[in-house]
Design a protein around this motif. Sequence first.
Motif, PDB file in Angstrom:
ATOM      1  N   TYR A 288       1.156  -0.720  -0.323  1.00  0.00           N
ATOM      2  CA  TYR A 288      -0.216   0.380  -0.074  1.00  0.00           C
ATOM      3  C   TYR A 288       1.025   1.431   0.266  1.00  0.00           C
ATOM      4  O   TYR A 288       1.104   1.919  -0.945  1.00  0.00           O
ATOM      5  N   PHE A 289       1.668   1.383   0.921  1.00  0.00           N
ATOM      6  CA  PHE A 289       3.012   2.182   1.009  1.00  0.00           C
ATOM      7  C   PHE A 289       3.637   2.648  -0.012  1.00  0.00           C
ATOM      8  O   PHE A 289       3.315   4.238  -0.660  1.00  0.00           O
TER       9      PHE A 289
ATOM     10  N   LYS B 108       2.797   0.203  -8.722  1.00  0.00           N
ATOM     11  CA  LYS B 108       1.331   0.374  -8.753  1.00  0.00           C
ATOM     12  C   LYS B 108       1.541  -1.928  -7.758  1.00  0.00           C
ATOM     13  O   LYS B 108       1.467  -2.381  -8.664  1.00  0.00           O
ATOM     14  N   LEU B 109       1.048  -1.746  -6.732  1.00  0.00           N
ATOM     15  CA  LEU B 109       1.950  -3.151  -5.818  1.00  0.00           C
ATOM     16  C   LEU B 109       0.272  -3.547  -5.176  1.00  0.00           C
ATOM     17  O   LEU B 109       0.093  -4.562  -4.739  1.00  0.00           O
ATOM     18  N   TYR B 110       0.021  -2.528  -4.549  1.00  0.00           N
ATOM     19  CA  TYR B 110      -0.952  -2.741  -3.805  1.00  0.00           C
ATOM     20  C   TYR B 110      -2.311  -3.158  -4.595  1.00  0.00           C
ATOM     21  O   TYR B 110      -3.542  -4.691  -4.442  1.00  0.00           O
ATOM     22  N   SER B 111      -2.894  -2.128  -5.294  1.00  0.00           N
ATOM     23  CA  SER B 111      -4.704  -2.178  -6.220  1.00  0.00           C
ATOM     24  C   SER B 111      -4.472  -3.132  -7.045  1.00  0.00           C
ATOM     25  O   SER B 111      -5.859  -3.667  -7.038  1.00  0.00           O
TER      26      SER B 111
ATOM     27  N   ARG C 255     -10.400   1.601  -0.590  1.00  0.00           N
ATOM     28  CA  ARG C 255     -11.040   1.589   0.739  1.00  0.00           C
ATOM     29  C   ARG C 255     -11.002   1.697   2.002  1.00  0.00           C
ATOM     30  O   ARG C 255     -11.456   0.761   2.316  1.00  0.00           O
ATOM     31  N   LEU C 256      -9.720   2.619   2.034  1.00  0.00           N
ATOM     32  CA  LEU C 256      -9.094   2.278   3.352  1.00  0.00           C
ATOM     33  C   LEU C 256     -10.696   2.491   4.934  1.00  0.00           C
ATOM     34  O   LEU C 256     -10.595   1.516   5.556  1.00  0.00           O
ATOM     35  N   ARG C 257     -11.064   3.219   4.680  1.00  0.00           N
ATOM     36  CA  ARG C 257     -12.270   3.279   5.949  1.00  0.00           C
ATOM     37  C   ARG C 257     -13.584   1.900   5.764  1.00  0.00           C
ATOM     38  O   ARG C 257     -13.382   1.578   6.872  1.00  0.00           O
TER      39      ARG C 257
END
Length: 136
Positions: free
Chosen positions: A52-53, A61-64, A71-73
């Motif tokens: 993410y970081f 772009k490793l997270y998405s 959608r962190l919240r």
Amino acid sequence: MVTPYERIGGAVVVDRLVEAFYHRMDTLPEAKQIRDMHGTNLGPIKHILKRYFSEWLGGPKLYSPEKGHPRLRQRHMGFAIGNAERDAWLLCMRGALEETVSDIQARQDVDAAMTKLADWMRNQAGNPHDARAGRP
């Protein structure tokens, strides 16, 4: 334009940052309440936070591709996050930033963006829901 990811030192520093963050979470008494929100094995969550970081800071772009939109919240709604939890998270993150990011201006910029993000993540009383999470 140089990204925050590049300014702080790329993948090596992101890795160190996350490790230092979770070390503080494991050892600081002030972080006990947020540490208790995690399972005993931090390996999987460290992996996710590093990915993410990387992306959040403007790196690869490793997270998405793996998880979709952050959608962190929404992903954190199952946890009560108020001012105390935000402050404990920031205590651990600021210590980790201090330890791992040598560029003072980059560290300050990332800290400011993480502070906005931490404020936005609150889902208990005192969170202005119309606030937007900043990026460095």
